[in-house]
Design a protein around this motif. Structure first.
Motif, mmCIF file in Angstrom:
data_model
loop_
_atom_site.group_PDB
_atom_site.id
_atom_site.type_symbol
_atom_site.label_atom_id
_atom_site.label_comp_id
_atom_site.label_asym_id
_atom_site.label_seq_id
_atom_site.Cartn_x
_atom_site.Cartn_y
_atom_site.Cartn_z
ATOM 1 N N ASP A 59 32.495 33.049 38.028
ATOM 2 C CA ASP A 59 33.478 33.883 37.337
ATOM 3 C C ASP A 59 34.823 33.732 38.030
ATOM 4 O O ASP A 59 35.165 34.465 38.950
ATOM 5 C CB ASP A 59 33.023 35.342 37.354
ATOM 6 N N ARG A 60 35.583 32.728 37.610
ATOM 7 C CA ARG A 60 36.778 32.367 38.362
ATOM 8 C C ARG A 60 37.848 33.444 38.317
ATOM 9 O O ARG A 60 38.583 33.623 39.282
ATOM 10 C CB ARG A 60 37.350 31.040 37.860
ATOM 11 N N ALA A 61 37.960 34.194 37.219
ATOM 12 C CA ALA A 61 38.990 35.226 37.139
ATOM 13 C C ALA A 61 38.755 36.312 38.186
ATOM 14 O O ALA A 61 39.687 36.743 38.874
ATOM 15 C CB ALA A 61 39.025 35.825 35.740
ATOM 16 N N ALA A 62 37.519 36.749 38.328
ATOM 17 C CA ALA A 62 37.200 37.809 39.284
ATOM 18 C C ALA A 62 37.353 37.319 40.721
ATOM 19 O O ALA A 62 37.872 38.043 41.588
ATOM 20 C CB ALA A 62 35.789 38.329 39.045
ATOM 21 N N ILE A 63 36.904 36.088 40.998
ATOM 22 C CA ILE A 63 37.002 35.547 42.355
ATOM 23 C C ILE A 63 38.464 35.318 42.718
ATOM 24 O O ILE A 63 38.915 35.679 43.816
ATOM 25 C CB ILE A 63 36.187 34.250 42.479
ATOM 26 N N ARG A 64 39.218 34.731 41.802
ATOM 27 C CA ARG A 64 40.642 34.511 42.061
ATOM 28 C C ARG A 64 41.349 35.837 42.307
ATOM 29 O O ARG A 64 42.154 35.972 43.225
ATOM 30 C CB ARG A 64 41.288 33.808 40.867
ATOM 31 N N ALA A 65 41.039 36.853 41.488
ATOM 32 C CA ALA A 65 41.675 38.157 41.638
ATOM 33 C C ALA A 65 41.363 38.776 42.990
ATOM 34 O O ALA A 65 42.235 39.406 43.617
ATOM 35 C CB ALA A 65 41.229 39.085 40.511
ATOM 36 N N ALA A 66 40.139 38.597 43.470
ATOM 37 C CA ALA A 66 39.766 39.154 44.775
ATOM 38 C C ALA A 66 40.558 38.493 45.894
ATOM 39 O O ALA A 66 41.043 39.170 46.818
ATOM 40 C CB ALA A 66 38.268 38.972 45.005
ATOM 41 N N ILE A 67 40.699 37.170 45.839
ATOM 42 C CA ILE A 67 41.446 36.454 46.876
ATOM 43 C C ILE A 67 42.919 36.828 46.839
ATOM 44 O O ILE A 67 43.541 37.116 47.873
ATOM 45 C CB ILE A 67 41.268 34.935 46.709
ATOM 46 N N VAL A 68 43.504 36.859 45.640
ATOM 47 C CA VAL A 68 44.921 37.195 45.509
ATOM 48 C C VAL A 68 45.181 38.632 45.951
ATOM 49 O O VAL A 68 46.168 38.919 46.633
ATOM 50 C CB VAL A 68 45.389 36.963 44.059
ATOM 51 N N ALA A 69 44.286 39.557 45.583
ATOM 52 C CA ALA A 69 44.464 40.955 45.977
ATOM 53 C C ALA A 69 44.390 41.124 47.490
ATOM 54 O O ALA A 69 45.183 41.875 48.088
ATOM 55 C CB ALA A 69 43.417 41.827 45.297
ATOM 56 N N ALA A 70 43.454 40.420 48.132
ATOM 57 C CA ALA A 70 43.341 40.490 49.588
ATOM 58 C C ALA A 70 44.605 39.940 50.251
ATOM 59 O O ALA A 70 45.099 40.492 51.243
ATOM 60 C CB ALA A 70 42.116 39.715 50.057
ATOM 61 N N ARG A 71 45.133 38.859 49.693
ATOM 62 C CA ARG A 71 46.366 38.269 50.231
ATOM 63 C C ARG A 71 47.529 39.242 50.090
ATOM 64 O O ARG A 71 48.306 39.444 51.025
ATOM 65 C CB ARG A 71 46.675 36.956 49.501
ATOM 66 N N HIS A 72 47.652 39.869 48.925
ATOM 67 C CA HIS A 72 48.743 40.804 48.702
ATOM 68 C C HIS A 72 48.653 42.004 49.646
ATOM 69 O O HIS A 72 49.674 42.500 50.137
ATOM 70 C CB HIS A 72 48.740 41.275 47.246
ATOM 71 N N LEU A 73 47.433 42.464 49.888
ATOM 72 C CA LEU A 73 47.248 43.586 50.807
ATOM 73 C C LEU A 73 47.705 43.210 52.220
ATOM 74 O O LEU A 73 48.423 43.980 52.881
ATOM 75 C CB LEU A 73 45.781 44.005 50.822
ATOM 76 N N ALA A 74 47.298 42.038 52.690
ATOM 77 C CA ALA A 74 47.683 41.599 54.033
ATOM 78 C C ALA A 74 49.196 41.396 54.139
ATOM 79 O O ALA A 74 49.819 41.755 55.148
ATOM 80 C CB ALA A 74 46.949 40.313 54.391
ATOM 81 N N GLU A 75 49.803 40.836 53.090
ATOM 82 C CA GLU A 75 51.246 40.612 53.104
ATOM 83 C C GLU A 75 51.999 41.931 53.104
ATOM 84 O O GLU A 75 53.004 42.093 53.813
ATOM 85 C CB GLU A 75 51.646 39.763 51.895
ATOM 86 N N ALA A 76 51.522 42.896 52.304
ATOM 87 C CA ALA A 76 52.169 44.205 52.258
ATOM 88 C C ALA A 76 52.079 44.904 53.611
ATOM 89 O O ALA A 76 53.039 45.542 54.067
ATOM 90 C CB ALA A 76 51.533 45.067 51.171
ATOM 91 N N ALA A 77 50.927 44.779 54.274
ATOM 92 C CA ALA A 77 50.764 45.386 55.591
ATOM 93 C C ALA A 77 51.707 44.747 56.606
ATOM 94 O O ALA A 77 52.298 45.440 57.450
ATOM 95 C CB ALA A 77 49.318 45.255 56.049
ATOM 96 N N ALA A 78 51.860 43.424 56.535
ATOM 97 C CA ALA A 78 52.760 42.727 57.460
ATOM 98 C C ALA A 78 54.209 43.135 57.216
ATOM 99 O O ALA A 78 54.976 43.356 58.160
ATOM 100 C CB ALA A 78 52.595 41.220 57.314
ATOM 101 N N ARG A 79 54.602 43.254 55.942
ATOM 102 C CA ARG A 79 55.963 43.697 55.620
ATOM 103 C C ARG A 79 56.199 45.125 56.092
ATOM 104 O O ARG A 79 57.266 45.453 56.606
ATOM 105 C CB ARG A 79 56.214 43.607 54.120
#
Length: 209
Positions: A59-79
């Motif tokens: 299920d590429r949409a769900a897997i892609r969304a999980a990776i992108v969401a994790a990345r956004h969370l880490a980037e927001a925390a760093a900012r």
């Protein structure tokens, strides 16, 4: 599989488990084989993830969304950690931040970082999706955003997927154009950093800003 590879597999499978269930480990294994490392997966564009996941067949949409969401969370925390802090663009911590954000991107992306007159970090804008080998500085949007934030200093950064952390003639010309406009509006351009992998070139250090 080496111990380090097993650790990578375990971390990624844990992230993917809520959306891939029992297939999480296999999906993680195939993603690592496709991209070669967690860092490359982490920095991959949505299009690159889609391409890899189409081959995987999960299920590429769900897997892609999980990776992108994790990345956004880490980037927001760093900012968040930077907001209100006095930033030295030559400091190792700041350069590590740029490497994490830009170092392994496969398409050219531009970051504009906004600071107060005292050098306190306010906010960051991130632009992606330009032609390969071309980083477009959004001049009008940057000026408008600087006024909205009452920013008095800017730092530009963009990546070179080619792996060479040296400014091109186009980079130099675009930087000079932005500097001419912003300085006329009493907004200083502190630096333009070129990121390639773990390497960073400062145009200010090179005498180009």
């Amino acid at each position: 599989m080496a111990a380090e590879d097993a650790g990578q597999l375990s971390v990624l499978a844990e992230l993917l488990f809520p959306c891939a269930g029992a297939e999480a480990e296999e999906a993680a294994r195939r993603l690592i084989r496709h991209f070669g490392s967690l860092r490359t997966i982490w920095s991959a564009s949505s299009e690159a993830l889609d391409h890899a996941l189409a081959e995987i067949g999960h299920d590429r949409a769900a897997i892609r969304a999980a990776i992108v969401a994790a990345r956004h969370l880490a980037e927001a925390a760093a900012r968040e950690a930077l907001v209100g802090e006095a930033i030295d663009t030559r400091a190792a911590e700041f350069r590590h931040y740029l490497v994490r954000r830009l170092g392994l991107r496969r398409e050219e992306c531009v970051m504009v970082l906004f600071f107060t007159g005292e050098g306190l970090f306010i906010a960051e804008d991130f632009y992606c999706g330009g032609q390969r080998g071309e980083a477009v500085i959004p001049l009008r949007r940057t000026v408008r955003r600087a006024f909205d934030l009452d920013a008095r200093r800017l730092v530009l950064a963009h990546n070179h997927p080619s792996g060479t952390a040296l400014p091109s003639n186009a980079d130099i010309a675009a930087t000079a154009k932005l500097r001419n406009v912003t300085e006329a509006l009493e907004i200083g351009l502190d630096d333009h950093c070129i990121v390639a992998g773990n390497a960073i070139a400062s145009m200010r250090t090179m005498g180009l800003v």
